[in-house]
Design an enzyme around this catalytic site. Structure first.
Site, short mmCIF file in Angstrom:
data_model
loop_
_atom_site.label_atom_id
_atom_site.label_comp_id
_atom_site.label_asym_id
_atom_site.label_seq_id
_atom_site.Cartn_x
_atom_site.Cartn_y
_atom_site.Cartn_z
N ASP A 105 4.88 7.16 -10.79
CA ASP A 105 3.68 7.03 -9.97
C ASP A 105 3.69 8.08 -8.86
O ASP A 105 4.58 8.07 -8.01
CB ASP A 105 3.63 5.63 -9.37
CG ASP A 105 2.31 5.32 -8.68
OD1 ASP A 105 1.59 6.26 -8.31
OD2 ASP A 105 2.01 4.13 -8.51
N SER A 112 -3.19 -0.37 -7.45
CA SER A 112 -3.41 0.58 -6.35
C SER A 112 -4.01 -0.15 -5.15
O SER A 112 -3.42 -1.12 -4.66
CB SER A 112 -4.31 1.72 -6.85
OG SER A 112 -4.29 2.80 -5.95
N HIS A 143 0.30 6.46 -12.45
CA HIS A 143 -0.78 5.77 -11.72
C HIS A 143 -2.08 5.82 -12.52
O HIS A 143 -3.16 5.84 -11.96
CB HIS A 143 -0.97 6.45 -10.36
CG HIS A 143 -1.63 5.58 -9.32
ND1 HIS A 143 -0.94 4.68 -8.54
CD2 HIS A 143 -2.93 5.49 -8.92
CE1 HIS A 143 -1.77 4.09 -7.71
NE2 HIS A 143 -2.99 4.54 -7.93
#
Length: 298
Positions: free
Chosen positions: A243, A106, A271
């Site tokens: 995601d 991320s 995610h």
């Protein structure tokens, strides 16, 4: 000397900021630095994930500024997202690690891209997932300018409430629901597993109050996507098809921007680092690291 148990230390970045750092595995093994996402403690890397990597490597994870046990400094000493990348270099310096394989998730993937551009001599390789390319969307861009899909509206609705004050139990429930959305809609979601993860993070941090400093930090200096084509460090981009933060084709876009980057998909991955993805993720990272090390040995 072999050190197979976790070793904790504090790294001083400057007069205002100190970072909590943990090293696990043989201190003479090939080093792997884990760079977590925004507003998340280093304990966001699950214990099983760290342990399995530490069977072969010296694994280092740390708390970003304003997370976990690191200094809470943003209110009095605001910083930019790009400053968090130099914190990663400070961690390597403090541990006398000349070069490491660096894994970023991320926002951590955004920071690793900055390291690839500004400190390539400190990286043996890079692995990125759940991340937008520099200059795209949450990495210093705009939804209108790059033509890539945006964040799932369900998450955006949750993020509108991030600064609300919540009781410990309310905060725990909020975080678990956040992970449920981040997990995506394909792989099984175990709320008890993520609840225990967040309880450990809260105990580690000494508070249930989340710092959202990174959501307020300056994003200037991230619009450097055009420079990525010059990266020569061996880089792997892991595609997470479910995601909701950086959905397809973000990983493909990032791999293309990096020129020679490889791209590998982990089916069903979103995610979140839940149990179903840990095995495939560790295997994918190990394979990349071993390939790079084999090439280095010639």
């Amino acid at each position: 000397m072999r050190t197979l148990f976790p070793v904790e230390t504090t790294v001083r970045v400057d007069e205002n900021c100190r970072l909590w750092v943990q090293s696990r595995g043989d201190e003479h093994a090939v080093p792997v630095l884990l760079v977590m996402g925004a507003n998340t403690s280093g304990l966001g890397w699950p214990e099983r994930f760290v342990d399995e990597l530490a069977e072969r490597y010296r694994v280092v994870r740390y708390d970003h500024r304003d997370t976990g046990r690191s200094s809470r400094v943003f209110d009095e000493h605001p910083y930019a997202i790009r400053d968090l990348a130099t914190d990663a270099v400070a961690v390597l310096d403090a541990l006398d690690i000349e070069r490491a394989h660096v894994v970023g998730m991320s926002m951590g993937g955004v920071l690793v891209q900055l390291l690839l551009l500004d400190h390539p001599h400190r990286l043996r390789s890079a692995t990125l997932f759940g991340s937008a390319a520099l200059g795209a969307q949450l990495a210093g861009g705009s939804e209108e300018g790059d033509g890539l899909p945006g964040v799932d509206p369900r998450l955006l609705a949750m993020w509108e409430r991030i600064f609300e004050q919540r009781s410990p139990e309310e905060e725990l429930a909020w975080r678990v629901e956040h992970w449920r959305l981040l997990n995506g809609d394909v792989l099984e979601f175990d709320p008890d597993w993520f609840r225990e993860l967040e309880r450990r993070i809260m105990a580690h941090s000494g508070t249930h109050r989340e710092s959202w400093a990174h959501a307020s930090a300056d994003t200037g200096g991230l619009d450097r996507g055009d420079e990525l084509i010059g990266v020569t460090t061996p880089t792997l981009v892991i595609e997470a098809p479910e995601d909701p933060v950086a959905p397809p084709p973000h990983a493909e876009y990032l791999a293309r921007a990096l020129g020679g980057a490889k791209r590998v998909e982990i089916p069903g991955m979103g995610h979140a680092l839940g149990e179903p993805v840990l095995g495939p993720l560790v295997s994918t990272i190990r394979r990349h690291v071993e390939e790079v090390e084999a090439e280095r040995r010639g």
